[in-house]
Design an enzyme around this catalytic site. Structure first.
Site, PDB file in Angstrom:
ATOM      1  N   LEU A 144       0.842  -1.196   0.000  1.00 28.08           N
ATOM      2  CA  LEU A 144       0.000   0.000   0.000  1.00 28.08           C
ATOM      3  C   LEU A 144       0.880   1.250   0.000  1.00 28.08           C
ATOM      4  O   LEU A 144       1.840   1.339   0.774  1.00 28.08           O
ATOM      5  CB  LEU A 144      -0.882  -0.037   1.259  1.00 28.08           C
ATOM      6  CG  LEU A 144      -2.075   0.892   1.340  1.00 28.08           C
ATOM      7  CD1 LEU A 144      -3.058   0.632   0.205  1.00 28.08           C
ATOM      8  CD2 LEU A 144      -2.769   0.707   2.685  1.00 28.08           C
ATOM      9  N   SER A 148       3.715  -6.580   2.500  1.00 26.81           N
ATOM     10  CA  SER A 148       2.535  -5.930   3.064  1.00 26.81           C
ATOM     11  C   SER A 148       1.284  -6.308   2.259  1.00 26.81           C
ATOM     12  O   SER A 148       1.047  -7.491   2.009  1.00 26.81           O
ATOM     13  CB  SER A 148       2.786  -4.415   3.103  1.00 26.81           C
ATOM     14  OG  SER A 148       1.873  -3.779   3.943  1.00 26.81           O
ATOM     15  N   GLN A 149       0.514  -5.329   1.827  1.00 31.24           N
ATOM     16  CA  GLN A 149      -0.679  -5.636   1.025  1.00 31.24           C
ATOM     17  C   GLN A 149      -0.335  -6.533  -0.172  1.00 31.24           C
ATOM     18  O   GLN A 149      -1.141  -7.380  -0.588  1.00 31.24           O
ATOM     19  CB  GLN A 149      -1.306  -4.324   0.538  1.00 31.24           C
ATOM     20  CG  GLN A 149      -2.478  -4.501  -0.408  1.00 31.24           C
ATOM     21  CD  GLN A 149      -3.094  -3.166  -0.826  1.00 31.24           C
ATOM     22  OE1 GLN A 149      -3.852  -2.571  -0.068  1.00 31.24           O
ATOM     23  NE2 GLN A 149      -2.765  -2.680  -2.008  1.00 31.24           N
ATOM     24  N   ASP A 203       6.342  -4.189  14.268  1.00 30.48           N
ATOM     25  CA  ASP A 203       5.910  -3.767  12.940  1.00 30.48           C
ATOM     26  C   ASP A 203       5.214  -2.404  12.958  1.00 30.48           C
ATOM     27  O   ASP A 203       5.492  -1.530  12.150  1.00 30.48           O
ATOM     28  CB  ASP A 203       4.975  -4.833  12.348  1.00 30.48           C
ATOM     29  CG  ASP A 203       4.533  -4.495  10.942  1.00 30.48           C
ATOM     30  OD1 ASP A 203       5.096  -5.055   9.992  1.00 30.48           O
ATOM     31  OD2 ASP A 203       3.601  -3.668  10.795  1.00 30.48           O
ATOM     32  N   HIS A 218       7.463  -1.524  10.213  1.00 26.64           N
ATOM     33  CA  HIS A 218       6.873  -1.975   8.951  1.00 26.64           C
ATOM     34  C   HIS A 218       7.654  -1.535   7.710  1.00 26.64           C
ATOM     35  O   HIS A 218       7.865  -2.311   6.789  1.00 26.64           O
ATOM     36  CB  HIS A 218       5.424  -1.475   8.855  1.00 26.64           C
ATOM     37  CG  HIS A 218       4.663  -2.133   7.743  1.00 26.64           C
ATOM     38  ND1 HIS A 218       4.387  -3.479   7.727  1.00 26.64           N
ATOM     39  CD2 HIS A 218       4.142  -1.641   6.590  1.00 26.64           C
ATOM     40  CE1 HIS A 218       3.723  -3.784   6.632  1.00 26.64           C
ATOM     41  NE2 HIS A 218       3.564  -2.684   5.922  1.00 26.64           N
TER      42      HIS A 218
END
Ligand SMILES: *[C@@H]1O[C@H](CO)[C@@H](O)[C@H](O)[C@H]1NC(C)=O
Ligand SMILES: *[C@@H]1O[C@H](CO)[C@@H](O)[C@H](O)[C@H]1NC(C)=O
Ligand SMILES: *[C@@H]1O[C@H](CO)[C@@H](O)[C@H](O)[C@H]1NC(C)=O
Ligand SMILES: *[C@@H]1O[C@H](CO)[C@@H](O)[C@H](O)[C@H]1NC(C)=O
Length: 292
Positions: free
Chosen positions: A35, A101-102, A218, A273
């Site tokens: 994202l 991630s996404q 994260d 993250h």
């Protein structure tokens, strides 16, 4: 004339050497971004790969970059399929996925719907595999006036499901609505059974190895255990993967992978993250060895 003679001897040798290198070479690596990011995020990771495994082709595609990463997940899966499938078809020995991630959920979509994919190792890097329930800075950027307990109102309807975040928004206090309305994660996890459940499971199980990477610092993936398929119960206590329904019932193949010995779980402390793809300790500890 001596020179010409050498050439005739050396050329075939060199040719054989190059052909050999191509055969025993490393599989191409396809990186899928998350994202609000793009290929620029993965400079360090690409360098780590090329240094440790010289000659590796690394693909990071600039599709659905930055704001466009809010496009619905199925649309993104379609776009990433268009661009990654030709790479797979070119790679006779298969490819590896590193999905951040996404992107980790986009990759699961690809692995589910492509019946002849040749992804060898799927590395899921800090991805909300069991969903997301946390209004971290990423969300506040987009929904400044919503708190996590109210986001289900935005997400669990047809309009909300046009947004990627809503496709994997998993509100443990409104699980019935998640199961009913999620157009993406609930299907991918087969938490809402559908016609393609068994086909997708078989497709997913074509991978040789699933590597799940995440950690408690994260700061974005919530609960962070979602990167390891753990999630909140209705009391917001975290349930580990092995106790989750989707694992116990082997809804999409996770338990099969584990039983086969093909599930690797790595946790690291002290990694925010936005640092997962750039942290050399993470690369050396849990990525490098799989990229052969
Ligand atoms: C994927 O490719 C198909 C066929 O070329 C095309 O119709 C479609 O628009 C593409 N989708 C995306 C999201 O790029
Ligand atoms: C596939 O391989 C051919 C020949 O090496 C190359 O020209 C082409 O660009 C490759 N396609 C992709 C998508 O990697
Ligand atoms: C789902 O199943 C139907 C019927 O078997 C098939 O036509 C379709 O292509 C499948 N879709 C995906 C995304 O796998
Ligand atoms: C990199 O990972 C190590 C090991 O978990 C951690 O101690 C360190 O804080 C990380 N550094 C950054 C900048 O994320």
């Amino acid at each position: 004339m001596k020179g010409g003679c050498w050439c005739r001897i050396l050329w075939p040798l060199l040719g054989a050497y190059l052909a050999c290198a191509a055969v025993v070479g490393y599989k191409p690596v396809i990186i899928v971004h998350g994202l609000f990011d793009s290929s620029r995020t993965f400079g360090k990771l690409s360098t780590f790969i090329r240094q440790s495994h010289p000659g590796t082709e690394v693909f990071v595609f600039d599709v659905f970059d930055n704001g466009a990463s809010l496009t619905s997940m199925w649309k993104q899966v379609e776009g990433f399929k268009n661009i990654t499938y030709p790479v797979m078809q070119n790679a006779t020995d298969g490819v590896h996925f590193i999905c951040f991630s996404q992107g980790g959920l986009i990759c699961r979509g690809l692995l589910s719907i492509i019946p002849d994919h040749n992804v060898h190792t799927f590395i899921s890097l800090a991805a909300p595999q069991a969903g997301q329930y946390g209004d971290t800075e990423y969300l506040r950027h987009f929904f400044p006036h919503f708190i996590k307990s109210k986001l289900y109102i935005v997400c669990y309807n047809t309009v909300g499901q046009e947004l990627s975040i809503c496709n994997y928004w998993n509100d443990p206090h409104h699980r019935d609505q998640y199961l009913k309305n999620s157009k993406y994660l609930a299907l991918l996890n087969s938490e809402r059974p559908h016609l393609n459940t068994s086909v997708w499971k078989a497709n997913f199980l074509r991978i040789n190895k699933l590597v799940l990477i995440g950690g408690p610092d994260d700061g974005v993936i919530t609960p962070w255990q979602s990167s390891h398929f753990g999630f909140y119960n209705e009391k917001e206590n975290t349930v580990e993967m092995e106790e989750e329904d989707l694992y116990v019932k082997d809804l999409f193949g996770l338990k099969t992978l584990n039983t086969r010995g093909d599930l690797v779980i790595c946790a690291f402390n002290g990694v925010h993250h936005t640092e997962w793809h750039s942290n050399e300790t993470v690369y050396r500890g849990c990525i490098e060895k799989w990229l052969t």
